[in-house]
Structures are given as C-alpha cells and as structure tokens.
Scaffold this motif. Structure first.
Motif, PDB file in Angstrom:
ATOM      1  N   ASP A  43       0.803  -1.074  -0.241  1.00 34.24           N
ATOM      2  CA  ASP A  43       0.005   0.000  -0.026  1.00 34.24           C
ATOM      3  C   ASP A  43       1.108   1.172  -0.060  1.00 34.24           C
ATOM      4  OD1 ASP A  43      -2.369   1.459  -0.121  1.00 34.24           O
ATOM      5  OD2 ASP A  43      -2.831   1.041   2.191  1.00 34.24           O
ATOM      6  N   LYS A  44       0.655   2.086  -1.180  1.00 35.07           N
ATOM      7  CA  LYS A  44       1.519   3.330  -0.987  1.00 35.07           C
ATOM      8  C   LYS A  44       0.757   4.685  -1.233  1.00 35.07           C
ATOM      9  CE  LYS A  44       5.069   0.521  -3.848  1.00 35.07           C
ATOM     10  NZ  LYS A  44       6.082   0.721  -4.960  1.00 35.07           N
ATOM     11  N   TYR A  45       1.484   5.255  -0.432  1.00 34.38           N
ATOM     12  CA  TYR A  45       0.974   6.783  -0.129  1.00 34.38           C
ATOM     13  C   TYR A  45       2.004   7.691  -0.611  1.00 34.38           C
ATOM     14  CZ  TYR A  45      -2.845   4.601   2.609  1.00 34.38           C
ATOM     15  OH  TYR A  45      -3.929   3.818   3.121  1.00 34.38           O
ATOM     16  N   GLY A  46       1.498   8.901  -1.109  1.00 34.79           N
ATOM     17  CA  GLY A  46       2.468   9.926  -1.432  1.00 34.79           C
ATOM     18  C   GLY A  46       1.735  11.178  -1.264  1.00 34.79           C
ATOM     19  N   ILE A  47       2.435  12.364  -0.575  1.00 35.24           N
ATOM     20  CA  ILE A  47       1.702  13.525  -0.507  1.00 35.24           C
ATOM     21  C   ILE A  47       2.635  14.684  -0.456  1.00 35.24           C
ATOM     22  CG2 ILE A  47       2.487  13.555   2.150  1.00 35.24           C
ATOM     23  CD1 ILE A  47      -0.511  14.714   2.537  1.00 35.24           C
ATOM     24  N   ASP A  88       0.631   8.305   8.046  1.00 35.94           N
ATOM     25  CA  ASP A  88       0.456   7.176   8.997  1.00 35.94           C
ATOM     26  C   ASP A  88      -1.232   7.165   9.219  1.00 35.94           C
ATOM     27  OD1 ASP A  88       3.097   6.650   8.563  1.00 35.94           O
ATOM     28  OD2 ASP A  88       3.666   7.207  10.616  1.00 35.94           O
ATOM     29  N   GLU A  89      -1.485   8.444   9.347  1.00 39.73           N
ATOM     30  CA  GLU A  89      -3.000   8.629  10.149  1.00 39.73           C
ATOM     31  C   GLU A  89      -3.847   7.949   8.855  1.00 39.73           C
ATOM     32  OE1 GLU A  89      -3.646  12.637  11.326  1.00 39.73           O
ATOM     33  OE2 GLU A  89      -2.230  12.484  12.859  1.00 39.73           O
ATOM     34  N   THR A  90      -3.760   8.338   7.505  1.00 40.23           N
ATOM     35  CA  THR A  90      -4.297   7.970   6.454  1.00 40.23           C
ATOM     36  C   THR A  90      -4.623   6.581   6.385  1.00 40.23           C
ATOM     37  OG1 THR A  90      -4.031  10.124   5.433  1.00 40.23           O
ATOM     38  CG2 THR A  90      -4.970   8.538   3.825  1.00 40.23           C
ATOM     39  N   HIS A  91      -3.213   6.016   6.406  1.00 36.58           N
ATOM     40  CA  HIS A  91      -3.176   4.511   6.183  1.00 36.58           C
ATOM     41  C   HIS A  91      -4.021   3.783   7.283  1.00 36.58           C
ATOM     42  CE1 HIS A  91      -1.812   0.447   5.132  1.00 36.58           C
ATOM     43  NE2 HIS A  91      -0.980   0.355   6.322  1.00 36.58           N
ATOM     44  N   ARG A  92      -3.979   4.176   8.562  1.00 37.35           N
ATOM     45  CA  ARG A  92      -4.706   3.725   9.805  1.00 37.35           C
ATOM     46  C   ARG A  92      -6.146   3.607   9.355  1.00 37.35           C
ATOM     47  NH1 ARG A  92      -0.668   6.045  13.019  1.00 37.35           N
ATOM     48  NH2 ARG A  92       0.511   4.565  13.874  1.00 37.35           N
ATOM     49  N   GLU A  93      -6.512   4.882   9.175  1.00 36.54           N
ATOM     50  CA  GLU A  93      -8.233   5.016   8.655  1.00 36.54           C
ATOM     51  C   GLU A  93      -8.506   4.001   7.521  1.00 36.54           C
ATOM     52  OE1 GLU A  93      -8.355   9.359   8.047  1.00 36.54           O
ATOM     53  OE2 GLU A  93      -8.004   9.773  10.029  1.00 36.54           O
ATOM     54  N   ASN A  94      -7.769   4.008   6.627  1.00 39.07           N
ATOM     55  CA  ASN A  94      -8.150   3.210   5.410  1.00 39.07           C
ATOM     56  C   ASN A  94      -7.955   1.879   5.536  1.00 39.07           C
ATOM     57  OD1 ASN A  94      -9.056   5.169   3.655  1.00 39.07           O
ATOM     58  ND2 ASN A  94      -6.744   5.776   3.380  1.00 39.07           N
ATOM     59  N   ASN A  95      -7.324   1.360   6.761  1.00 45.50           N
ATOM     60  CA  ASN A  95      -7.164   0.068   6.878  1.00 45.50           C
ATOM     61  C   ASN A  95      -7.058  -0.311   8.227  1.00 45.50           C
ATOM     62  OD1 ASN A  95      -5.755  -1.038   4.283  1.00 45.50           O
ATOM     63  ND2 ASN A  95      -4.484   0.940   4.586  1.00 45.50           N
ATOM     64  N   PRO A  96      -8.482  -0.317   8.726  1.00 45.72           N
ATOM     65  CA  PRO A  96      -8.745  -0.348  10.449  1.00 45.72           C
ATOM     66  C   PRO A  96      -8.621  -2.128  10.843  1.00 45.72           C
ATOM     67  CG  PRO A  96     -10.827  -0.298   8.944  1.00 45.72           C
ATOM     68  CD  PRO A  96      -9.692  -0.211   8.000  1.00 45.72           C
ATOM     69  N   GLU A  97      -8.380  -2.820   9.758  1.00 46.48           N
ATOM     70  CA  GLU A  97      -8.124  -4.289  10.423  1.00 46.48           C
ATOM     71  C   GLU A  97      -6.646  -4.698  10.543  1.00 46.48           C
ATOM     72  OE1 GLU A  97      -7.027  -4.130   5.984  1.00 46.48           O
ATOM     73  OE2 GLU A  97      -8.642  -3.169   7.101  1.00 46.48           O
ATOM     74  N   ILE A  98      -5.700  -3.579  10.347  1.00 49.38           N
ATOM     75  CA  ILE A  98      -4.459  -3.887  10.743  1.00 49.38           C
ATOM     76  C   ILE A  98      -4.151  -3.155  11.876  1.00 49.38           C
ATOM     77  CG2 ILE A  98      -2.054  -2.848   9.774  1.00 49.38           C
ATOM     78  CD1 ILE A  98      -3.347  -5.054   8.078  1.00 49.38           C
TER      79      ILE A  98
END
Length: 122
Positions: A24-28, A50-60
């Motif tokens: 899962d890749k994020y760039g800003i 990090d916050e965006t990744h946590r919000e989009n992947n609550p099962e992690i």
C-alpha cells in the motif's frame, strides 16, 4: 537555496485476506510557507500518511510505531482432532489429515483409521 515544495511517500507491506503480501503506497506533497521548517513539515507529512493509512486499513494493528501487523482470526475446531479422525468414513477423508496430525496419539489414530479405510481392506 530556497525550498518551495516538499513531498513525502511511504510504502506499507500488508497481508491480504488470502495470506498474500501486498503493498500500500501513499504519497503527499505540500507547499512550504515562508518561515516553515522543512524538517517539521516532512515529519508532519509522514504523520498524515500514517493517519491516513490507519483510517483506510482498520483491520491492521499498529504496534509501537513499527510496521503494521495483520490481525489474524483463527477459528478453533469444533471437535478435537482425534474426534475428527475417528469420524472419518472414507479413505479420502482420512488422507486429508496427513499433514495435520502432530503428536503420537493423533498419529496412532490416523494410522489405524488409514489402515481401516484403505481400499485394500474393502
């Protein structure tokens, strides 16, 4: 040197529902203000990712800032393995347990049922 833009990206290795790895890749990117510290902005961009990744992947599950750890739900068998082995009625059924038996008691039941249900004995 004058910095006007700053960008940050992160990749997260995860395990999907089939047990396969995926990334899962994020760039800003952001514009720097006149008196903003680039190091602080870089840190803030990382926190936002990090916050965006946590919000989009609550099962992690996130543990102490380390890489994400998948939450694995394991269903306990309804019956103990020996009971499952005893319940087998066909040779194919008992063969399906060949990699499951671990201890001597399970192996003994497996081998007895394997011999009992063997096509040679029918």
């Amino acid at each position: 040197m004058e910095l006007k833009k700053i960008s940050r990206s992160k990749s997260f290795e995860m395990v999907n529902g089939y047990g396969l790895k995926q990334w899962d890749k994020y760039g800003i990117e952001a514009d720097l203000g006149e008196n903003e510290d680039p190091k602080d902005c870089y840190k803030q961009l990382g926190q936002l990712i990090d916050e965006t990744h946590r919000e989009n992947n609550p099962e992690i599950s996130f543990v102490a800032g380390n890489a994400p750890v998948p939450i694995i739900h394991v269903d306990k068998p309804e019956k103990p393995l020996i009971e499952e082995l005893e319940a087998c009625t066909t040779y194919a059924d008992i063969q399906s347990f060949r990699f499951t038996v671990k201890n001597d008691a399970e192996k003994a039941v497996y081998e007895r049922k394997l011999e009992e249900l063997s096509p040679k004995n029918t």
